[in-house]
Scaffold this motif. Structure first.
Motif, PDB file in Angstrom:
ATOM      1  N   LEU A   1       4.743   8.520   1.454  1.00 49.63           N
ATOM      2  CA  LEU A   1       4.976   8.094   0.074  1.00 49.63           C
ATOM      3  C   LEU A   1       6.134   7.105   0.070  1.00 49.63           C
ATOM      4  CD1 LEU A   1       4.517   8.499  -3.048  1.00 49.63           C
ATOM      5  CD2 LEU A   1       6.240  10.319  -2.902  1.00 49.63           C
ATOM      6  N   THR A   2       5.919   5.919  -0.527  1.00 48.14           N
ATOM      7  CA  THR A   2       6.944   4.860  -0.498  1.00 48.14           C
ATOM      8  C   THR A   2       7.123   4.273  -1.888  1.00 48.14           C
ATOM      9  OG1 THR A   2       6.359   4.292   1.778  1.00 48.14           O
ATOM     10  CG2 THR A   2       7.670   2.686   0.558  1.00 48.14           C
ATOM     11  N   ILE A   3       8.376   4.018  -2.254  1.00 50.05           N
ATOM     12  CA  ILE A   3       8.723   3.311  -3.493  1.00 50.05           C
ATOM     13  C   ILE A   3       9.256   1.938  -3.114  1.00 50.05           C
ATOM     14  CG2 ILE A   3      10.233   3.266  -5.513  1.00 50.05           C
ATOM     15  CD1 ILE A   3      10.345   6.294  -5.404  1.00 50.05           C
ATOM     16  N   TYR A   4       8.750   0.891  -3.779  1.00 45.08           N
ATOM     17  CA  TYR A   4       9.213  -0.484  -3.584  1.00 45.08           C
ATOM     18  C   TYR A   4       9.891  -0.947  -4.868  1.00 45.08           C
ATOM     19  CZ  TYR A   4       5.777  -0.450   0.236  1.00 45.08           C
ATOM     20  OH  TYR A   4       5.040  -0.140   1.349  1.00 45.08           O
ATOM     21  N   SER A   5      11.164  -1.368  -4.764  1.00 50.28           N
ATOM     22  CA  SER A   5      11.871  -1.883  -5.928  1.00 50.28           C
ATOM     23  C   SER A   5      11.636  -3.380  -6.070  1.00 50.28           C
ATOM     24  CB  SER A   5      13.374  -1.613  -5.797  1.00 50.28           C
ATOM     25  OG  SER A   5      13.939  -2.441  -4.780  1.00 50.28           O
ATOM     26  N   GLU A   6      12.001  -3.917  -7.215  1.00 50.41           N
ATOM     27  CA  GLU A   6      11.857  -5.363  -7.445  1.00 50.41           C
ATOM     28  C   GLU A   6      12.702  -6.171  -6.478  1.00 50.41           C
ATOM     29  OE1 GLU A   6      10.842  -6.923 -11.756  1.00 50.41           O
ATOM     30  OE2 GLU A   6      12.565  -5.577 -11.825  1.00 50.41           O
ATOM     31  N   SER A   7      13.819  -5.615  -6.046  1.00 46.40           N
ATOM     32  CA  SER A   7      14.717  -6.340  -5.148  1.00 46.40           C
ATOM     33  C   SER A   7      14.264  -6.287  -3.697  1.00 46.40           C
ATOM     34  CB  SER A   7      16.127  -5.766  -5.264  1.00 46.40           C
ATOM     35  OG  SER A   7      16.148  -4.407  -4.850  1.00 46.40           O
ATOM     36  N   GLY A   8      13.187  -5.531  -3.413  1.00 43.19           N
ATOM     37  CA  GLY A   8      12.682  -5.454  -2.049  1.00 43.19           C
ATOM     38  C   GLY A   8      13.130  -4.220  -1.291  1.00 43.19           C
ATOM     39  N   GLN A   9      13.964  -3.362  -1.918  1.00 43.15           N
ATOM     40  CA  GLN A   9      14.400  -2.132  -1.260  1.00 43.15           C
ATOM     41  C   GLN A   9      13.273  -1.095  -1.295  1.00 43.15           C
ATOM     42  OE1 GLN A   9      17.954  -1.248  -3.545  1.00 43.15           O
ATOM     43  NE2 GLN A   9      19.254  -2.157  -1.960  1.00 43.15           N
ATOM     44  N   THR A  10      13.275  -0.199  -0.318  1.00 40.12           N
ATOM     45  CA  THR A  10      12.242   0.829  -0.239  1.00 40.12           C
ATOM     46  C   THR A  10      12.866   2.200  -0.009  1.00 40.12           C
ATOM     47  OG1 THR A  10      11.938   0.581   2.159  1.00 40.12           O
ATOM     48  CG2 THR A  10      10.580  -0.799   0.720  1.00 40.12           C
TER      49      THR A  10
ATOM     50  N   VAL B   1      15.423   1.363 -18.505  1.00 40.71           N
ATOM     51  CA  VAL B   1      14.212   0.910 -19.187  1.00 40.71           C
ATOM     52  C   VAL B   1      14.030  -0.583 -18.930  1.00 40.71           C
ATOM     53  CG1 VAL B   1      13.123   0.576 -21.432  1.00 40.71           C
ATOM     54  CG2 VAL B   1      14.358   2.700 -20.945  1.00 40.71           C
ATOM     55  N   GLY B   2      12.828  -0.984 -18.551  1.00 36.81           N
ATOM     56  CA  GLY B   2      12.550  -2.379 -18.212  1.00 36.81           C
ATOM     57  C   GLY B   2      12.489  -2.637 -16.717  1.00 36.81           C
ATOM     58  N   THR B   3      12.871  -1.634 -15.904  1.00 35.85           N
ATOM     59  CA  THR B   3      12.840  -1.783 -14.456  1.00 35.85           C
ATOM     60  C   THR B   3      11.414  -1.606 -13.938  1.00 35.85           C
ATOM     61  OG1 THR B   3      15.082  -0.892 -14.264  1.00 35.85           O
ATOM     62  CG2 THR B   3      13.722  -0.881 -12.263  1.00 35.85           C
ATOM     63  N   ARG B   4      11.039  -2.477 -12.987  1.00 31.55           N
ATOM     64  CA  ARG B   4       9.721  -2.384 -12.360  1.00 31.55           C
ATOM     65  C   ARG B   4       9.855  -1.805 -10.956  1.00 31.55           C
ATOM     66  NH1 ARG B   4       5.732  -5.495 -14.919  1.00 31.55           N
ATOM     67  NH2 ARG B   4       6.559  -6.815 -16.579  1.00 31.55           N
ATOM     68  N   PHE B   5       8.836  -1.052 -10.546  1.00 31.98           N
ATOM     69  CA  PHE B   5       8.768  -0.571  -9.173  1.00 31.98           C
ATOM     70  C   PHE B   5       7.314  -0.281  -8.833  1.00 31.98           C
ATOM     71  CE2 PHE B   5       9.171   3.217 -11.742  1.00 31.98           C
ATOM     72  CZ  PHE B   5       8.385   4.173 -11.118  1.00 31.98           C
ATOM     73  N   GLN B   6       7.045  -0.165  -7.553  1.00 33.31           N
ATOM     74  CA  GLN B   6       5.704   0.154  -7.090  1.00 33.31           C
ATOM     75  C   GLN B   6       5.735   1.406  -6.223  1.00 33.31           C
ATOM     76  OE1 GLN B   6       4.698  -3.970  -5.602  1.00 33.31           O
ATOM     77  NE2 GLN B   6       2.756  -3.431  -6.550  1.00 33.31           N
ATOM     78  N   VAL B   7       4.636   2.128  -6.260  1.00 27.51           N
ATOM     79  CA  VAL B   7       4.491   3.348  -5.474  1.00 27.51           C
ATOM     80  C   VAL B   7       3.243   3.208  -4.617  1.00 27.51           C
ATOM     81  CG1 VAL B   7       4.055   5.826  -5.564  1.00 27.51           C
ATOM     82  CG2 VAL B   7       5.649   4.784  -7.179  1.00 27.51           C
ATOM     83  N   ALA B   8       3.383   3.465  -3.325  1.00 24.78           N
ATOM     84  CA  ALA B   8       2.243   3.383  -2.403  1.00 24.78           C
ATOM     85  C   ALA B   8       2.123   4.682  -1.640  1.00 24.78           C
ATOM     86  CB  ALA B   8       2.403   2.212  -1.443  1.00 24.78           C
ATOM     87  N   LEU B   9       0.889   5.113  -1.450  1.00 23.70           N
ATOM     88  CA  LEU B   9       0.591   6.274  -0.625  1.00 23.70           C
ATOM     89  C   LEU B   9      -0.228   5.786   0.560  1.00 23.70           C
ATOM     90  CD1 LEU B   9       1.013   9.372  -0.656  1.00 23.70           C
ATOM     91  CD2 LEU B   9      -1.283   9.568  -1.629  1.00 23.70           C
ATOM     92  N   ALA B  10       0.240   6.090   1.774  1.00 25.06           N
ATOM     93  CA  ALA B  10      -0.422   5.605   2.980  1.00 25.06           C
ATOM     94  C   ALA B  10      -0.666   6.767   3.929  1.00 25.06           C
ATOM     95  CB  ALA B  10       0.422   4.534   3.671  1.00 25.06           C
TER      96      ALA B  10
ATOM     97  N   TYR C   1       0.315   1.886  -7.032  1.00 23.65           N
ATOM     98  CA  TYR C   1       0.450   1.743  -8.473  1.00 23.65           C
ATOM     99  C   TYR C   1       1.729   0.956  -8.783  1.00 23.65           C
ATOM    100  CZ  TYR C   1      -3.020   5.477  -8.690  1.00 23.65           C
ATOM    101  OH  TYR C   1      -4.160   6.225  -8.535  1.00 23.65           O
ATOM    102  N   SER C   2       1.674   0.136  -9.822  1.00 21.95           N
ATOM    103  CA  SER C   2       2.839  -0.589 -10.311  1.00 21.95           C
ATOM    104  C   SER C   2       3.282   0.051 -11.620  1.00 21.95           C
ATOM    105  CB  SER C   2       2.486  -2.068 -10.548  1.00 21.95           C
ATOM    106  OG  SER C   2       2.189  -2.715  -9.335  1.00 21.95           O
TER     107      SER C   2
END
Length: 483
Positions: A428-437, A461-470, A479-480
């Motif tokens: 399970l990985t979280i990707y931030s807008e700044s490129g941190q994981t 509020v207003g922050t974006r991030f992505q979640v990936a399951l591999a 998911y974004s």
């Protein structure tokens, strides 16, 4: 199936393999992580073909003494579908290339040049597969050898394929099994393609990323492409480079707005834990909700007694577990209690221990789901395919309102099969807008990580991030989100 019977009567030498709606659904869900629709569709028909072929000849009723294996591995093979049609299985030390097509016309068999002229990919045999998902059938209608392709086939420069007439293809697949046993076709000994310098590789990486609407295999000469494509590390870099660009371009468009979940208490396409638990095996009760967790025994006579116990143990060193257990019980018996609601909302705001805050938010969600301090928990079920067997896990998104327009995010992945253990290699990985994981991975060892993957963080509020399951190197879903 009427159509299957008619097909078998019309083509008695062909092998027809049944597929069902579930096969198609799983193959399609697993084929979304490509840069364009053509690649997704190519991955879909190839994944469907590969899985059903291996399953067909791996069971007890198989005509073969050994089961075919995916020659390059599932992960490496899936990368190739971004660029080229086909996959290779290994059987009796021979490579068998499966080349699927949805074309109605089977008067000729077309094989991409990569599987013929790249030494690292060339096969002993090539099998023609017609994919008919609407009729729920795969039809294996013939096979040939590399030597026959080169001698009897025609090379088409425009799409870089070798085409061989149907009359030159051996129709009966049983002949292939006989050949493998008695006199297998030797693997061709091909001259290596020219080596590429580091500068040429970097230049090709940029060129091959420009066209994201179709495969870039025709954008450079075959000599350049074949040399580049023969190295799986380079293919892996190119695949992820193309996917990364696609992911960034679609991230804002399809982001799920979590702030709406807090205000509207609904989430289209997601379900509550209560609705999921009605028909699936899932044990989600609170912070300490491992399937092996045994709650402390409490025997409060009233909500007042329970509230007093919570206040006596709150934020005391060594009493965290007892306090959290009491908070969970209060959530079970404190419905319609103004005192319980007020106490829980105060704990969410002021407790020093983060787990205690979350437990209070969960309990508040149970007895007063519309309270502004209550948590929101929503879940998605995800199907996994592991060596052609299927497992189901749940991705749970937990939200807890915080002060100053901040939101606590807690992501969990749990098994909802009868087997509580998560498969080894699940990540399970979280990707931030700044490129941190941030990453949590299941190593299959004893302990919490084999039953639960989880990540927690806070965001404005207003922050974006992505979640990936591999699963291993294969990304299962992504998911974004927008807080």
């Amino acid at each position: 199936m009427k159509f299957l019977g008619e097909l078998q009567l019309s083509y008695p030498n062909h092998l027809c393999i049944e597929i069902d709606e579930f096969d198609c659904k799983i193959a399609w869900n697993d084929s979304q992580f490509y840069s364009n629709n053509l690649a997704r569709w190519n991955a879909y028909i190839n994944r469907l073909t590969l899985r059903r072929f291996v399953e067909e000849f791996s069971g007890e009723d198989s005509d073969l003494d050994e089961a075919p294996s995916v020659w390059l591995g599932e992960e490496n093979t899936a990368l190739l579908w971004e660029f080229v049609n086909g996959s290779v299985v290994e059987l009796s030390d021979c490579r068998i290339a499966l080349i699927p097509s949805m074309a109605i016309d089977t008067e000729a068999f077309y094989v991409p040049q990569e599987w013929v002229d790249i030494p690292e990919l060339a096969a002993n045999y090539y099998v023609a597969v017609q994919v008919l998902p609407d009729n729920e059938i795969l039809r294996i209608w013939g096979f040939t050898t590399r030597e026959s392709l080169k001698e009897n086939g025609d090379y088409n420069e425009s799409d870089r394929t070798y085409g061989i007439d149907r009359n030159s293809v051996i129709e009966n697949i049983i002949s292939l099994w006989v050949a493998l046993e008695l006199c297998p076709e030797p693997l061709p000994q091909l001259s290596p393609l020219p080596q590429l310098s580091a500068r040429e590789i970097d230049r090709l990486l940029e060129i091959l990323c420009k066209n994201r609407e179709a495969s870039p295999r025709l954008d450079v000469s075959f000599g350049q492409w074949g040399s580049f494509f023969s190295d799986f590390d380079r293919v892996n870099r190119l695949y992820h480079k193309r996917i990364e660009r696609q992911r960034k371009s679609t991230q804002k468009k399809f982001a799920i707005r979590l702030s709406q979940w807090l205000s509207e208490r609904m989430a289209e396409g997601w379900q509550t834990l209560e609705s999921l638990s009605q028909n699936r095996h899932i044990g989600l009760v609170g912070v300490r909700s491992s399937p092996r967790f045994q709650p402390l025994k409490l025997h409060p006579e009233t909500v007042v007694d329970l509230s007093q116990h919570i206040q006596n143990t709150l934020d005391k060193l060594g009493e965290e577990e007892s306090c959290q257990n009491a908070i969970r019980v209060l959530g079970e018996m404190g419905a319609e209690s103004v005192e319980a609601i007020e106490l829980l909302s105060q704990i969410v705001r002021t407790a020093k221990d983060e787990n205690t805050r979350w437990e209070a938010a969960f309990s508040l969600e149970r007895i007063a789901p519309n309270h502004p301090a209550a948590s929101v928990r929503r879940v998605k079920t995800i199907e996994l395919t592991i060596q052609f067997s299927r497992r189901t896990v749940a991705l749970i998104v937990c939200l807890m309102p915080r002060e100053n327009r901040r939101v606590g995010i807690w992501l969990q992945v749990r098994s909802i099969d009868l087997n509580d253990r998560l498969p080894a290699g699940l990540c399970l990985t979280i990707y931030s807008e700044s490129g941190q994981t941030k990453t949590a991975q299941c190593h299959g060892a004893e302990g919490e990580t084999s039953e639960l993957l989880q990540l927690r963080f806070q965001g404005e509020v207003g922050t974006r991030f992505q979640v990936a399951l591999a699963l291993g190197e294969k990304r299962v879903t992504e998911y974004s989100f927008l807080i």
